[in-house]
Design an enzyme around this catalytic site. Structure first.
Site, PDB file in Angstrom:
ATOM      1  CG  LEU A 130      85.576  74.209 -21.750  1.00  0.00           C
ATOM      2  CD1 LEU A 130      86.572  74.925 -22.656  1.00  0.00           C
ATOM      3  CD2 LEU A 130      86.248  73.831 -20.429  1.00  0.00           C
ATOM      4  N   GLY A 131      81.199  75.769 -21.240  1.00  0.00           N
ATOM      5  CA  GLY A 131      80.211  76.800 -20.970  1.00  0.00           C
ATOM      6  C   GLY A 131      79.250  76.927 -22.126  1.00  0.00           C
ATOM      7  CD  GLN A 132      73.918  76.038 -23.804  1.00  0.00           C
ATOM      8  OE1 GLN A 132      74.145  75.001 -23.203  1.00  0.00           O
ATOM      9  NE2 GLN A 132      72.799  76.240 -24.447  1.00  0.00           N
ATOM     10  N   GLY A 133      76.524  79.992 -23.977  1.00  0.00           N
ATOM     11  CA  GLY A 133      76.005  81.354 -24.005  1.00  0.00           C
ATOM     12  C   GLY A 133      75.035  81.538 -25.144  1.00  0.00           C
ATOM     13  N   GLY A 134      74.787  82.793 -25.492  1.00  0.00           N
ATOM     14  CA  GLY A 134      73.819  83.095 -26.537  1.00  0.00           C
ATOM     15  C   GLY A 134      74.234  82.619 -27.910  1.00  0.00           C
ATOM     16  N   GLY A 172      76.158  79.696 -28.486  1.00  0.00           N
ATOM     17  CA  GLY A 172      76.356  78.262 -28.575  1.00  0.00           C
ATOM     18  C   GLY A 172      77.175  77.715 -27.433  1.00  0.00           C
ATOM     19  CB  VAL A 175      82.745  76.882 -25.239  1.00  0.00           C
ATOM     20  CG1 VAL A 175      84.245  76.799 -25.485  1.00  0.00           C
ATOM     21  CG2 VAL A 175      82.193  78.207 -25.734  1.00  0.00           C
ATOM     22  CE  LYS A 227      81.832  80.946 -28.212  1.00  0.00           C
ATOM     23  NZ  LYS A 227      80.727  80.670 -27.264  1.00  0.00           N
ATOM     24  CG  ASP A 279      77.165  88.657 -24.192  1.00  0.00           C
ATOM     25  OD1 ASP A 279      76.713  89.295 -23.215  1.00  0.00           O
ATOM     26  OD2 ASP A 279      77.071  87.429 -24.298  1.00  0.00           O
TER      27      ASP A 279
END
Length: 603
Positions: free
Chosen positions: A292-296, A298, A300, A314, A407
């Site tokens: 679904l997405g990726q951030g700082g 990890g 999801v 996550k 964040d």
């Protein structure tokens, strides 16, 4: 005094030049990859060699320091070969090129990708030997080279990869002996080759999916495990029965599974501890198609539990070492008690020696950032602004101890089925830092959203969240990203905050508002939201309002007085800034934008 100011300015400029140099070599490497792959149909058009920052390119994800962390180019009908230039991307953790028609050999230079945790080249037309240099990838967890035309033997160097969780080499033309150490990897597949499985391991060529994370055990070990498991189960049942008798009406549930293949699962009220296998099945083995997405913190993944419940899982990528389960669990429990209609509810978690995962309910309308790419009407944007403010107010002023998000941005504000704002990812900075012994932690967040004092000192507070919230308000009003290098074509303001300040000074509010709204908004409400945003993004944290004040201002109370005070301070600041420009002979057409440098400085 004069000398120290000059030294600071020189340091800032050098840092900025370092950033540009960093972006340059990464962009060059990725552009070389695009060229070698013979990309058809104008795909990856934004991979432009003249555009400095590759972090804005499609299918590229960067970390908080603007280093390229992930490149995912699955099933895009590429041909051509792999450029060896990609070997310079030392911060790359995920490289996925499966489902294309890539030919040629794997360059030896891929062994230089020292941060790589996942390499997926499945279903291409790659030939030649598997390069021994892949044995240098000490952080590699997932190696997938299935359905290609690799030949030769499996290099012994792969047996030194102690972090490897999965190795998939099926459906190639490999021959020779399989290194015996590879059978100890939890998941492997060597079928569809001409490999020698060995006399002592007659069934080892068959695929394995050992979810416990250990190698296959002899039958005597299985028998001992079953007997031991039964003893634990019976003891646990008696304990549960006794506790239930003593505490009638107490809803704290305890479940004890048979030890071995299934993890112990405990439910603290509504918070559950899931087994690795449950979440592996729910997400189709953490398939990239479910990301679904990726951030700082990890990636999801979308998932569906055995009972049909849709979840978002996550998978944290930034915890320091195995162990520390108890400390991690305490922090998870702390986050789970932060219950508010505008906060994302934590359902449960999972820990293994090498994994930390959090389980949340699935938000079907995804994130505000995602919805802003299409059309989000003004009424919904107003409701999102107020809902997110109330969620942050709860974290700062009603949780004990208070929780700092660190964040805050449109991508971390989710939308439920009624398009109600739900703040997600709160408390994760605390979670991933829980085992660090020193007080100072690395700066976390997204460039363009990070408060200047957090960048310069590394110290966060609730006022750093207020700054991020102010930038998020500007995202809501404008529909634009916090940093946009395309604005360089028309003006010098790469930062959204500088862009909006300039238009506000010129009283061009209509030019600020997202054009996709087609003037379907209330200009007074727009003005209110912009004013609140600029109050929240003041350079000094002491000058920013608390989130409870933000809520009141959005509801129409106390904004006028704060705004008048801000205008006075802003005029004084501008005058001082212009005085410094004249003092150092920096003209208005200077190549450096001082505020932009301050906000994108120290990493």
């Amino acid at each position: 005094m004069m000398k120290s100011v000059k030294l600071v300015l020189v340091a800032i400029i050098l840092d900025c030049l370092h950033y540009l140099a960093l972006s340059d070599y990464q962009g060059d490497a990725l552009f070389a990859l695009r060229t070698s792959l013979r990309v058809p149909n104008n795909q990856l058009r934004d991979w432009n060699q003249n555009q400095v920052n590759p972090c804005t390119w499609s299918n590229v994800i960067c970390d908080n320091s603007n280093n390229v962390a992930s490149v995912t180019l699955s099933s895009m009908n590429f041909s051509g070969t792999l450029s060896p230039r990609i070997g310079v991307l030392r911060t790359l953790s995920t490289l996925t090129l499966k489902g294309n028609g890539i030919t040629g050999e794997i360059p030896e230079e891929l062994g230089n990708l020292s941060s790589l945790t996942s390499l997926d080249l499945e279903n291409n037309r790659l030939v030649g030997k598997i390069p021994p240099s892949l044995g240098n990838l000490k952080k590699l967890q997932f190696l997938t080279l299935s359905q290609n035309n690799f030949s030769g033997t499996i290099p012994d160097s792969l047996t030194t990869l102690s972090s490897l969780i999965s190795i998939q080499l099926d459906s190639n033309n490999l021959s020779g002996q399989i290194p015996v150490h590879l059978f100890q990897i939890p998941k492997y597949n060597f079928t569809g080759n001409n490999l020698n499985c060995g006399k002592t391991l007659p069934h080892s060529c068959e695929s394995s999916s050992n979810d416990s994370g250990s190698s296959k055990k002899p039958k005597i070990g299985i028998i001992v495990g079953i007997v031991g498991g039964l003893i634990v189960l019976i003891s646990g049942g008696l304990l549960f029965f006794l506790c239930k008798g003593r505490h009638k009406g107490y809803k704290r549930e305890v479940f004890v599974d048979v030890a071995g293949e299934v993890d112990r699962r405990i439910a603290f009220g509504q918070l559950k501890r899931y087994s690795w296998r449950e979440l592996q099945l729910a997400t189709d083995n953490f398939s990239e198609k479910n990301v679904l997405g990726q951030g700082g913190f990890g990636k999801v993944y979308r998932g569906v539990l055995a009972d049909g419940t849709k979840v978002a899982v996550k998978r944290l990528t930034d915890f320091e070492s195995p162990g520390g389960d108890a400390a991690f669990q305490r922090e998870v429990e702390m986050i789970s008690v932060a219950v508010h209609r505008n906060l994302l509810r934590l359902i449960g978690f999972c820990t293994t020696p090498t994994e930390r995962l959090l389980v949340y309910p699935f938000m079907q309308n995804l994130s505000v950032a995602y919805r802003l790419r299409a059309v989000l009407d003004w009424v919904t944007r107003k409701r999102v602004a107020l809902g997110a403010a109330r969620g942050l107010e709860y974290l700062h002023e009603h949780c004990n101890p208070k929780i700092i998000h660190r964040d805050v941005k449109a991508a971390n504000v989710l939308l439920d089925e009624d398009f109600e704002a739900v703040v997600g990812d709160f408390g994760l900075a605390k979670l991933v830092d829980v085992r660090k012994t020193n007080v100072t932690t690395q700066v976390r967040g997204t460039m363009g959203h990070i408060a200047p004092e957090y960048l310069s000192t590394g110290k966060s507070s609730e006022r750093t969240d207020v700054f991020g919230y102010g930038i998020m308000l500007l995202e809501l009003v404008t529909g634009q990203r916090a940093i946009d290098f395309s604005r360089l074509e028309e003006e010098d303001d790469v930062l959204l905050l500088d862009h909006v300040k300039k238009l506000e000074r010129e009283k061009r509010l209509d030019a600020i508002v997202d054009r996709n709204l087609n003037k379907n908004y209330n200009i007074q409400e727009v003005e209110t939201m912009i004013q609140v945003a600029l109050l929240c993004t003041q350079a000094s944290p002491e000058d920013r309002p608390a989130m409870s004040e933000v809520v009141r201002m959005l509801e129409g109370e106390g904004l006028a007085e704060r705004w008048e005070e801000w205008q006075h301070v802003e005029v004084t600041r501008r005058q001082e800034y212009e005085r410094l420009q004249r003092r150092f002979d920096w003209g208005e057409d200077s190549v450096y934008n001082q505020e932009a440098i301050e906000l994108s400085g120290g990493r």
